[in-house]
Design a protein around this motif. Structure first.
Motif, mmCIF file in Angstrom:
data_model
loop_
_atom_site.group_PDB
_atom_site.id
_atom_site.type_symbol
_atom_site.label_atom_id
_atom_site.label_comp_id
_atom_site.label_asym_id
_atom_site.label_seq_id
_atom_site.Cartn_x
_atom_site.Cartn_y
_atom_site.Cartn_z
ATOM 1 N N GLN A 240 -3.346 7.004 -3.572
ATOM 2 C CA GLN A 240 -3.170 5.715 -2.895
ATOM 3 C C GLN A 240 -3.203 4.595 -3.923
ATOM 4 O O GLN A 240 -4.084 4.542 -4.782
ATOM 5 N N THR B 113 0.862 -1.178 0.000
ATOM 6 C CA THR B 113 0.000 0.000 0.000
ATOM 7 C C THR B 113 0.898 1.228 0.000
ATOM 8 O O THR B 113 1.751 1.379 0.876
ATOM 9 N N VAL C 60 0.845 5.352 -0.113
ATOM 10 C CA VAL C 60 0.003 6.538 0.038
ATOM 11 C C VAL C 60 0.885 7.780 0.087
ATOM 12 O O VAL C 60 1.802 7.863 0.900
#
Length: 294
Positions: free
Chosen positions: A284, A264, A266
């Protein structure tokens, strides 16, 4: 000083496997932070020390780019890349920097069986002098704009402590990913910068930047007379407002990789290239790292 940059995104062909921002000012279009679909990670900070050059003939942003743009099927290891960059390409003529890089795999992240992440700088004389960090689970390391291991930077010491506490608290509570992301961005937003006293010399005040993880907008005549690289060399979170020489934290980035290899990424952009607030504009991305268990 104008420093146009591209927000975090997957890069154009033939480097569509690379995710990160890009420096649009220099022809190399390098980066300061990136992650590939194959798990290659690279992060660059400016490095400043007494008597060291700020500028070099080569782009610092080209260093992480060189690692990230290795072909997806490349078998080149971090050790081999370090040797090539230090001993073949040469890094002594690059402006002061620290480059953290490595390939994230299940063996490294979960089992602690790999060498971890490598650090080289413009002061690395040969490949054997490469520093290795994060080779075992639970290890937390901080790095800012000095040599690795410099504990005189309060922001590094405080950041490590807060990261350790945050991870332990969220593991104990069984928090979800979004809660953890929010907590990590809170750390990146910690503002403990002493406010400048009336009449305080600018060069003296710049030294205070090492005290705060987050740098609020600062500016004025003294700032506009300094180059972006000179100010950023005192703190890697600083970028210039294009038209008035105002500085502060412009971007915040958190990268998470779970035990199953799900990444992930971001990035929050606090100010655009004109210095206008963006209300924490965020990009994101989520993807499964290829070859995670190989």
């Amino acid at each position: 000083m104008t420093r146009p940059t591209a927000k975090a995104a997957f890069w154009p062909s033939p480097n569509e496997h690379v995710l990160g921002g890009r420096d649009l000012q220099r022809p190399e279009q390098g980066t300061w932070l990136g992650l590939t679909k194959q798990g290659r990670l690279a992060c660059l900070t400016n490095f400043r020390e007494s008597g060291a050059q700020i500028y070099g003939t080569k782009s610092r942003g080209g260093l992480p780019k060189a690692f990230l743009t290795l072909t997806p099927d490349s078998a080149k290891s971090s050790e081999e890349f370090a040797r090539h960059m230090v001993e073949d390409v040469g890094v002594s003529d690059v402006g002061g920097f620290s480059l953290v890089f490595g390939k994230l795999t299940k063996k490294d992240v979960c089992a602690g069986e790999g060498k971890g992440l490598a650090i080289i700088s413009n002061r690395t004389e040969n490949a054997s002098a490469t520093t290795w960090i994060c080779s075992k689970p639970g290890e937390i390391q901080g790095l800012s704009n000095s040599h690795f291991g410099d504990r005189t930077w309060p922001k590094v010491v405080e950041g490590e402590k807060r990261l350790q506490n945050t991870i332990e608290e969220h593991v104990a509570a069984g928090s979800n990913k979004q809660d953890l992301l929010n907590a990590l961005f809170e750390i990146l937003s910690l503002d403990t910068l002493p406010r400048r006293k009336h009449g305080q010399d600018w060069e003296t005040y710049v030294y205070q930047l090492r005290n705060s993880i987050f740098i609020p907008r600062i500016g004025g005549k003294e700032v506009s007379n300094s180059s972006a690289d000179e100010i950023a060399a005192a703190d890697e979170s600083l970028t210039a407002k294009a038209d008035s020489g105002v500085y502060g934290t412009q971007k915040q980035t958190v990268i998470l990789v779970d035990k199953d290899g799900m990444a992930t990424y971001v990035e929050r952009t606090l100010y655009d290239e004109h210095g206008h607030a963006t209300d924490n504009d965020a990009q994101q991305y989520e993807f499964e790292i290829e070859g995670w268990s190989d």
